[in-house]
Design a protein around this motif. Structure first.
Motif, short mmCIF file in Angstrom:
data_model
loop_
_atom_site.label_atom_id
_atom_site.label_comp_id
_atom_site.label_asym_id
_atom_site.label_seq_id
_atom_site.Cartn_x
_atom_site.Cartn_y
_atom_site.Cartn_z
N LYS A 145 41.83 -21.12 -4.88
CA LYS A 145 41.79 -20.48 -5.06
C LYS A 145 43.07 -19.13 -4.98
O LYS A 145 42.44 -18.17 -5.38
CB LYS A 145 40.52 -20.49 -4.30
CG LYS A 145 39.27 -19.55 -4.75
CD LYS A 145 38.24 -19.99 -4.45
CE LYS A 145 36.65 -19.37 -5.17
NZ LYS A 145 37.50 -17.61 -5.59
N GLN A 148 44.12 -17.52 -7.18
CA GLN A 148 44.38 -17.66 -8.12
C GLN A 148 43.50 -16.30 -8.51
O GLN A 148 43.37 -15.21 -9.66
CB GLN A 148 43.26 -18.34 -8.80
CG GLN A 148 42.06 -18.35 -9.93
CD GLN A 148 41.09 -19.93 -10.15
OE1 GLN A 148 40.94 -19.84 -9.20
NE2 GLN A 148 40.91 -19.95 -11.18
N ASP A 149 42.74 -15.96 -6.77
CA ASP A 149 42.03 -14.54 -6.76
C ASP A 149 42.98 -13.76 -6.62
O ASP A 149 42.64 -12.19 -7.46
CB ASP A 149 41.13 -14.81 -6.11
CG ASP A 149 40.17 -15.78 -5.85
OD1 ASP A 149 40.13 -16.29 -7.28
OD2 ASP A 149 39.38 -15.90 -4.64
N TYR A 151 45.92 -13.39 -8.52
CA TYR A 151 46.25 -13.22 -9.28
C TYR A 151 45.62 -12.68 -10.35
O TYR A 151 46.42 -11.44 -11.08
CB TYR A 151 47.00 -13.77 -10.34
CG TYR A 151 48.68 -14.51 -9.57
CD1 TYR A 151 49.65 -13.17 -9.97
CD2 TYR A 151 48.44 -15.19 -9.03
CE1 TYR A 151 50.80 -13.75 -9.15
CE2 TYR A 151 50.29 -15.57 -8.64
CZ TYR A 151 50.87 -14.91 -8.52
OH TYR A 151 52.85 -14.57 -8.05
N LYS A 152 44.22 -12.93 -10.23
CA LYS A 152 43.07 -12.14 -11.57
C LYS A 152 42.51 -10.71 -10.87
O LYS A 152 42.72 -9.99 -11.17
CB LYS A 152 41.68 -12.86 -10.41
CG LYS A 152 40.65 -12.11 -11.35
CD LYS A 152 39.64 -13.46 -11.00
CE LYS A 152 38.43 -12.86 -12.18
NZ LYS A 152 37.16 -13.45 -12.00
N TYR A 153 43.39 -10.42 -9.58
CA TYR A 153 43.02 -9.10 -8.90
C TYR A 153 43.97 -8.08 -9.06
O TYR A 153 43.47 -7.03 -9.83
CB TYR A 153 42.53 -9.13 -7.00
CG TYR A 153 42.86 -7.81 -6.21
CD1 TYR A 153 41.68 -6.93 -6.71
CD2 TYR A 153 44.50 -7.03 -6.52
CE1 TYR A 153 41.53 -6.11 -6.21
CE2 TYR A 153 44.24 -5.62 -5.52
CZ TYR A 153 42.64 -5.69 -5.44
OH TYR A 153 42.80 -3.75 -4.73
N TYR A 154 45.18 -8.68 -9.18
CA TYR A 154 46.12 -7.90 -9.51
C TYR A 154 46.25 -7.37 -11.35
O TYR A 154 47.06 -6.51 -10.99
CB TYR A 154 47.57 -9.01 -9.31
CG TYR A 154 48.79 -8.00 -9.79
CD1 TYR A 154 49.69 -7.83 -8.80
CD2 TYR A 154 49.60 -8.68 -10.77
CE1 TYR A 154 50.67 -6.71 -8.71
CE2 TYR A 154 51.35 -7.47 -11.12
CZ TYR A 154 51.45 -6.88 -10.16
OH TYR A 154 52.79 -6.08 -10.23
N GLU A 155 46.29 -8.40 -11.67
CA GLU A 155 45.80 -8.33 -13.11
C GLU A 155 45.05 -7.03 -13.45
O GLU A 155 45.36 -6.71 -14.54
CB GLU A 155 45.45 -9.70 -13.98
CG GLU A 155 46.81 -10.30 -14.90
CD GLU A 155 46.14 -11.39 -15.37
OE1 GLU A 155 45.50 -11.22 -16.55
OE2 GLU A 155 46.76 -12.87 -15.06
N GLU A 156 43.89 -7.06 -12.83
CA GLU A 156 42.55 -5.71 -13.16
C GLU A 156 43.06 -4.51 -12.73
O GLU A 156 43.19 -3.62 -12.96
CB GLU A 156 41.51 -6.38 -12.67
CG GLU A 156 41.18 -7.72 -13.09
CD GLU A 156 39.65 -8.18 -12.50
OE1 GLU A 156 39.25 -7.95 -11.15
OE2 GLU A 156 39.40 -8.96 -12.74
N LYS A 157 44.41 -4.38 -11.72
CA LYS A 157 44.99 -3.49 -10.88
C LYS A 157 45.38 -2.89 -12.01
O LYS A 157 45.36 -1.85 -12.14
CB LYS A 157 45.36 -4.37 -9.42
CG LYS A 157 43.98 -4.10 -8.73
CD LYS A 157 43.13 -2.80 -8.51
CE LYS A 157 43.10 -2.11 -6.94
NZ LYS A 157 42.34 -0.81 -7.52
N LYS A 159 46.64 -3.48 -14.86
CA LYS A 159 45.37 -2.92 -16.64
C LYS A 159 45.47 -1.71 -16.57
O LYS A 159 46.12 -0.96 -17.87
CB LYS A 159 44.31 -3.51 -16.85
CG LYS A 159 44.14 -5.42 -17.45
CD LYS A 159 42.82 -6.36 -17.92
CE LYS A 159 43.54 -7.47 -17.89
NZ LYS A 159 42.29 -7.71 -18.23
#
Length: 164
Positions: A145, A148-149, A151-157, A159
């Motif tokens: 988790k 996963q969190d 990479y999700k945060y990194y993707e959002e930042k 974008k």
């Protein structure tokens, strides 16, 4: 570097030198005192497989430098050395357990050798010292988790900052 970081780094150096059978190179009172607190726990370490080794995992897509992989009381373990101002309670260590679980997973991937136990050896300026011994399996889901969190945060930042 702040005082806590210097304390931790110096204590860590003393631990590493002791485990390698080298003469201590640090004479500062606080790190020496914390090392002496840790020594009975360090004497339970045997059959060292890795000390300050950089490792990685293709599966987890992470890398890091493990403090120690060795037998602790006869069980192959990831061992992390920590210093603190005062005695820590177990619940404060969850991130350390997750980090050690990551190192165990990396080691297993690289060397095809299972590690079931993770150990945090903690010395406090208040004279406290403790070994926190855990089962790696209890933190594997949490590790997944956290990754996963991240990479999700990194993707959002990224974008909003990356242009096509």
């Amino acid at each position: 570097m702040n005082r806590a970081a210097r304390r931790g780094s110096a204590t860590h150096t003393l631990v590493e030198q002791y485990l390698k059978g080298e003469t201590p190179s640090i004479r500062d009172v606080l790190p020496l005192g914390m090392f002496r607190l840790l020594k009975p726990y360090l004497d339970q370490i045997d059959n060292i497989h890795a000390l300050e080794r950089i490792m990685y995992s293709h599966k987890l897509t992470i890398a890091g430098q493990v403090d120690c992989i060795a037998e602790y009381n006869g069980k192959l373990s990831v061992i992390d050395f920590k210093t603190a101002n005062k005695e820590r309670v177990d619940s404060w260590n969850e991130n350390y357990y997750i980090q050690c679980t990551a190192y165990a997973t990396m080691y297993e991937e690289l060397f095809d050798t299972p590690i079931e136990q993770i150990v945090i050896l903690q010395a406090g300026e208040d004279g406290s010292c403790k070994a926190f011994v855990k089962n790696k399996a209890d933190y594997e889901e949490k590790l997944g988790k956290v990754i996963q969190d991240f990479y999700k945060y990194y993707e959002e930042k990224t974008k909003g900052t990356l242009k096509s």
